[in-house]
Design a protein around this motif. Structure first.
Motif, PDB file in Angstrom:
ATOM      1  N   ASN A 123      38.869  41.192  43.336  1.00 29.72           N
ATOM      2  CA  ASN A 123      38.958  39.913  42.625  1.00 29.72           C
ATOM      3  C   ASN A 123      37.701  39.578  41.832  1.00 29.72           C
ATOM      4  O   ASN A 123      37.509  38.432  41.432  1.00 29.72           O
ATOM      5  N   ASP A 156      35.115  35.150  40.190  1.00 31.70           N
ATOM      6  CA  ASP A 156      36.037  35.347  41.303  1.00 31.70           C
ATOM      7  C   ASP A 156      37.407  34.904  40.802  1.00 31.70           C
ATOM      8  O   ASP A 156      37.657  33.697  40.644  1.00 31.70           O
ATOM      9  N   THR A 157      38.275  35.861  40.533  1.00 36.39           N
ATOM     10  CA  THR A 157      39.533  35.549  39.843  1.00 36.39           C
ATOM     11  C   THR A 157      40.560  34.865  40.744  1.00 36.39           C
ATOM     12  O   THR A 157      41.654  34.524  40.284  1.00 36.39           O
ATOM     13  N   ARG A 158      40.217  34.647  42.019  1.00 31.84           N
ATOM     14  CA  ARG A 158      41.104  33.849  42.877  1.00 31.84           C
ATOM     15  C   ARG A 158      40.991  32.359  42.541  1.00 31.84           C
ATOM     16  O   ARG A 158      41.880  31.575  42.889  1.00 31.84           O
TER      17      ARG A 158
END
Length: 431
Positions: free
Chosen positions: A263, A278-280
């Motif tokens: 992520n 942080d692609t979350r």
């Protein structure tokens, strides 16, 4: 191409080949020729309209290949004069023969004549399959996910398209499968295919594009309006969030997924920052680390080391900066390298040696670097070489307006580069 100078005046005694360093003006009678002994292999190829972005397609010929001749598979997108004249080209380049001859290789006259007669047979061969594409290709990247060979294409028309290249790959691997050409063709070059997905949610065209090597099928695309979108694979295609990653204040020029974390994404921008996401998370909350003023001007490219926590960035200022992610926000690179005299347009770590990388720029040079090298205190060193960074192993020239380079994952030391003047395929004695 690792150029050397030769004096064309036969009456002069000083006609021995000399090392040429880029930027030095040639004297009257001096000619530039590449030194064949510096390359294990050196070939070039053209595709008609130049492909200024390309990617290497993994193949089934095995890893760690060292035997010649070599075959490689590529996909590139053209930059034709008219939008309707563009295509995606899937290529098989075969018969990449070794061009280096050992000093003790002796040839009789008959053998030399035979070599001349068979010269054409020794040239590389290119098989192509063309796919019609509207608009020039800003960037193209491939991945293998769920048994499919996927290509993502950033078009100058402001859309990102994902296509499956399986049929085209089969066609160039076995030309007998090539479909019969129809007499009447629509405008455009190549056969039309149905895309798997087309995304038109970007506010402008862009260049940032990368598939994750950890989470197969996950894609990131960044545009010239500073937005980054993350594509998550679902059964029917990809789910693309309506809320882009935000934080950059200018064009996103390059994207790189972490080679280890599913992520984590890195980006660089015209705003002179490098950001870690942080692609979350969504929106501005996703940006976790930022280096401000990472270069003196636009940052064009980044590359993430597969084995060490290092990122290299290259910018319009001609600098290559190496960043340690363990002390990223100190704004202090662990190394600053300067050799390129114009903008750095491409940079990539070697997949086989964690200290080695390659860079290319608008100064028509590709440099091969090794960060593990230290300068020797050699009193007999050529004075003109003392001004070079000791980590610079090799300078490759001969291409004009270099745009991209890639190392081949399955062939150690093989570099493929593209420019307005075409493709080069080379392996040096240095790497």
């Amino acid at each position: 191409m690792s150029e050397r100078m030769e004096d064309s005046d036969a009456e002069k005694d000083e006609n021995e080949p000399k090392v040429y360093l880029p930027g030095r003006p040639l004297k009257k009678g001096e000619l530039l020729v590449h030194d064949p002994s510096a390359y294990l292999m050196l070939h070039e190829a053209q595709t008609g309209a130049p492909c200024l972005s390309f990617d290497i397609i993994p193949d089934g010929d095995g890893n760690n290949r060292t035997e010649f001749p070599l075959s490689v598979y590529l996909v590139g997108g053209t930059q034709a004069e008219t939008p309707n004249g563009n295509s995606i080209i899937v290529m098989k380049v075969s018969n990449l023969v070794k061009t280096f001859k050992e000093d003790d290789d002796s040839e009789s006259s008959d053998e030399s004549d035979s070599d001349d007669e068979n010269f054409i047979a020794k040239l590389p061969k290119m098989e192509t399959a063309l796919i019609r594409h509207q608009g020039t290709t800003n960037r193209i990247r491939t991945t293998v996910a769920n048994g499919r060979l996927l290509a993502a294409i950033w078009s100058e028309l402001g859309r990102v398209t994902v296509i499956d290249l399986k049929q085209q790959l089969l066609t160039i691997a076995d030309p007998s499968l090539r479909p019969v050409k129809k007499r009447k063709k629509k405008k455009g070059v190549g056969e039309p295919i149905d895309p798997l997905q087309v995304f038109t949610g970007h506010a402008d065209e862009g260049y940032g594009l990368d598939w994750s090597s950890v989470s197969k099928g996950v894609l990131a695309s960044g545009d010239c309006k500073s937005n980054i979108f993350v594509w998550l694979p679902v059964e029917t295609g990809w789910n693309i969030s309506s809320s882009p990653l935000s934080g950059h204040t200018d064009s996103v020029e390059d994207l790189q997924w972490s080679p280890n974390e599913p992520n984590v994404l890195a980006s660089c921008s015209v705003d002179r920052t490098i950001r870690i996401w942080d692609t979350r998370e969504h929106g501005s909350r996703a940006c976790k680390l930022t280096v401000k003023d990472a270069h003196k001007s636009d940052i064009n490219v980044i590359t993430w080391n597969r084995r060490e926590p290092f990122i290299i960035s290259g910018g319009d200022d001609g600098f290559l900066n190496i960043w340690d992610l363990r002390n990223f926000e100190t704004n202090n690179p662990v190394a600053i390298l300067k050799h390129h005299s114009k903008s750095v347009t491409t940079v990539e770590w070697s997949p086989h040696e964690s200290s080695i990388f390659a860079s290319g720029g608008e100064d028509d040079q590709i440099g091969l670097w090794d960060l593990a090298v230290e300068r020797d205190d050699d009193p007999n060193m050529d004075p003109q070489l003392k001004g070079l960074p000791p980590q610079l192993l090799f300078i490759h020239q001969g291409q004009h307006d270099i745009k991209e380079l890639h190392w081949h994952d399955q062939v150690p030391g093989l570099v493929i580069s593209t420019a307005n003047s075409g493709f080069n395929f080379f392996k040096t004695i240095s790497v």
